[in-house]
Design an enzyme around this catalytic site. Structure first.
Site, short mmCIF file in Angstrom:
data_model
loop_
_atom_site.label_atom_id
_atom_site.label_comp_id
_atom_site.label_asym_id
_atom_site.label_seq_id
_atom_site.Cartn_x
_atom_site.Cartn_y
_atom_site.Cartn_z
N LYS A 76 0.84 -1.18 0.00
CA LYS A 76 0.00 0.00 0.00
C LYS A 76 0.88 1.25 0.00
O LYS A 76 1.99 1.16 0.53
CB LYS A 76 -0.98 0.04 1.17
N TYR A 121 -4.50 4.22 6.17
CA TYR A 121 -5.09 3.29 7.14
C TYR A 121 -6.44 3.81 7.64
O TYR A 121 -7.36 3.02 7.90
CB TYR A 121 -4.15 3.07 8.33
P1 NDP Z 1 12.38 1.36 2.70
O1 NDP Z 1 12.96 2.66 2.30
O2 NDP Z 1 12.81 0.79 4.01
O3 NDP Z 1 12.67 0.27 1.60
C1 NDP Z 1 12.35 0.46 0.25
C2 NDP Z 1 13.29 -0.35 -0.60
O4 NDP Z 1 12.90 -0.17 -1.97
C3 NDP Z 1 14.75 0.08 -0.55
O5 NDP Z 1 15.46 -0.47 0.52
C4 NDP Z 1 15.27 -0.38 -1.88
O6 NDP Z 1 15.58 -1.76 -1.79
C5 NDP Z 1 14.06 -0.27 -2.80
N1 NDP Z 1 14.13 0.87 -3.70
C6 NDP Z 1 14.08 0.80 -5.05
N2 NDP Z 1 14.19 2.01 -5.59
C7 NDP Z 1 14.33 2.90 -4.59
C8 NDP Z 1 14.48 4.30 -4.54
N3 NDP Z 1 14.51 5.05 -5.65
N4 NDP Z 1 14.58 4.88 -3.32
C9 NDP Z 1 14.50 4.15 -2.19
N5 NDP Z 1 14.38 2.81 -2.19
C10 NDP Z 1 14.27 2.17 -3.38
O7 NDP Z 1 10.79 1.53 2.66
P2 NDP Z 1 9.72 0.60 3.36
O8 NDP Z 1 10.17 -0.79 3.28
O9 NDP Z 1 9.37 1.14 4.67
O10 NDP Z 1 8.44 0.84 2.40
C11 NDP Z 1 8.33 0.21 1.15
C12 NDP Z 1 6.84 0.08 0.77
O11 NDP Z 1 6.18 -0.69 1.75
C13 NDP Z 1 6.08 1.40 0.70
O12 NDP Z 1 5.15 1.37 -0.36
C14 NDP Z 1 5.34 1.47 2.02
O13 NDP Z 1 4.15 2.22 1.97
C15 NDP Z 1 5.06 0.01 2.29
N6 NDP Z 1 4.95 -0.30 3.72
C16 NDP Z 1 3.89 -1.01 4.15
C17 NDP Z 1 3.75 -1.32 5.48
C18 NDP Z 1 2.59 -2.13 5.95
O14 NDP Z 1 2.42 -2.29 7.16
N7 NDP Z 1 1.79 -2.68 5.06
C19 NDP Z 1 4.72 -0.88 6.48
C20 NDP Z 1 5.86 -0.17 5.91
C21 NDP Z 1 5.94 0.10 4.56
P3 NDP Z 1 16.78 -2.41 -2.63
O15 NDP Z 1 18.02 -1.77 -2.10
O16 NDP Z 1 16.66 -3.83 -2.34
O17 NDP Z 1 16.53 -2.08 -4.06
#
Ligand code: NDP
Length: 374
Positions: A140, A225
């Site tokens: 989401k 949410y």
């Molecule tokens: P993070 O920043 O922790 O992780 C995102 C990951 O996406 C990065 O580590 C990277 O992984 C990859 N990525 C690819 N392109 C980019 C870019 N241009 N900039 C930054 N990161 C990039 O974010 P979250 O994990 O917290 O959030 C990711 C998604 O999950 C969002 O859509 C958020 O809304 C959702 N979310 C949902 C939750 C829930 O409870 N359902 C809780 C938290 C987040 P890599 O290095 O492997 O490419």
């Protein structure tokens, strides 16, 4: 089950039972499920795209799943791929980057990709995964707006793959008990819902505060949410929205990145919702449902849990289970067995939230009540 025992069983399963079947869609995972019942049904083999903070949480949670196995990873960071290969026993041949992951179509050992990247990337990545013939689970918000969401749904339909969205609360036992009570008429007619969702965001350089990657501010991330919760708590689809934005820090929250939005929803029955989404206040995680004969009060209401709450019947006592473990096992059942969830988690469900968010931003801009057609 301990991790080591689980790992042992998984290895045993993979080497003695699953290997001859690896070229088929799914294979049996011979072990007990979380109810302790022997399970030898189909298993959804998932690759995670985006190995960030939530991706890691999901990967850890999958280790306790019965119907899901983490088998692949897609990342822009080679060192993370190496680390995940050893941490989660992922074969190198199931690892991809953002340039080459279309080749996943030729990999018969992956059934679905769980997209856990910044919001603005979801649309293109979903369409590419669908074109590769794999089921999509997307985090989401599904997309930045309804138009993008519609394109994603169309692409998945065309490719004949499922599109599910990471609405983990739709499987949360206390939430489901409130929904059951409401549906059974145990609270009477619903009159009012309040949803307060927010936290104080840190690092100003993170993607969540970059409009190009986040598509907005608190509303896209945490306010969703309250949007989604309004719908499953009231049990109707809203027909209008009004919204007001306040900004105390225009340096941190630039143009197009909302800091705090209050919004109100009106439902066909006459019920109303009043909600707050913010990146400026800590610990806001509260749902309150008022009905003619009863109420439900949950705080925390959407965090990772345990969720706490009470209703007119007393304390909610349903057992806490790791949300992402339950979500993934339930999603495997939806994809592999056609199970119908109590609250939908498909692209159409997420599209409704995107239409409401579009309406909220339009109402903020115009200062007017916006009609919704979900
Ligand atoms: P993070 O920043 O922790 O992780 C995102 C990951 O996406 C990065 O580590 C990277 O992984 C990859 N990525 C690819 N392109 C980019 C870019 N241009 N900039 C930054 N990161 C990039 O974010 P979250 O994990 O917290 O959030 C990711 C998604 O999950 C969002 O859509 C958020 O809304 C959702 N979310 C949902 C939750 C829930 O409870 N359902 C809780 C938290 C987040 P890599 O290095 O492997 O490419």
């Amino acid at each position: 089950m301990t991790n080591s025992r689980r790992n042992f069983l998984q290895k045993l399963t993979a080497s003695f039972i699953a290997l001859p079947l690896l070229s088929t869609k799914s294979y049996a995972n011979i072990e007990k499920d979380i109810t302790g019942i022997f399970y030898d049904g189909p298993v959804l083999r998932v690759a995670i795209m985006g190995l960030g903070s939530y991706g890691t949480r999901v990967a850890d949670a999958i280790q306790a799943c019965t119907k899901v196995k983490l088998v692949g990873a897609i990342s822009g960071t080679p060192s993370k791929l190496t680390a995940w290969q050893s941490k989660y026993t992922i074969p190198e041949k199931n690892c991809y980057n953002y340039e080459n992951f279309d080749a996943i179509k030729d990999n018969p050992d992956i059934d679905a990709v769980y997209i856990i990247t910044p919001n603005a990337l979801h649309k293109e990545q979903t369409i590419r995964v669908a074109k590769a013939g794999k089921h999509v689970i997307c985090e989401k918000p599904m997309a930045l707006n309804a138009k993008e969401g519609e394109a994603m749904i169309a692409a998945c339909k065309k490719a004949n793959v499922k599109l599910l969205v990471g609405y983990r609360m739709h499987f949360e036992p206390k939430t489901l008990e409130v929904i059951r009570m409401r549906n059974a008429g145990e609270m009477g007619k619903v009159l009012f819902f309040q949803g307060l969702c927010g936290f104080r965001i840190g690092d100003p350089t993170q993607w969540r505060l970059n409009k190009d990657l986040a598509g907005g501010g608190s509303m896209m991330d945490i306010g969703i949410y309250a949007v989604n919760g309004s719908r499953y708590m009231v049990g109707e689809e809203p027909v209008w929205v009004t919204a007001q934005e306040t900004k105390t820090d225009p340096v941190k929250f630039k143009e197009g990145v909302d800091e705090t939005i209050q919004f109100q929803l009106g439902f066909p029955s006459g019920a109303v919702a009043s909600c707050l989404s913010t990146y400026m206040m800590n610990g806001l995680d509260r749902f309150y449902l008022n009905a003619e004969k009863g109420f439900a009060e949950m705080q925390p209401s959407t965090g990772y849990g345990p969720i706490k709450g009470k209703t007119n019947k007393g304390e909610l006592t349903q057992e806490h289970k790791t949300h992402q473990t339950v979500q993934m096992d339930e999603m495997a059942a939806i994809i592999l067995e056609g199970k119908q969830p109590i609250v939908p988690v498909d692209g159409e469900e997420a599209l409704k939230d995107l239409k409401i968010i579009d309406g909220i931003y339009a109402a903020v801009k115009s200062g007017r009540k916006v009609s919704l057609k979900l």
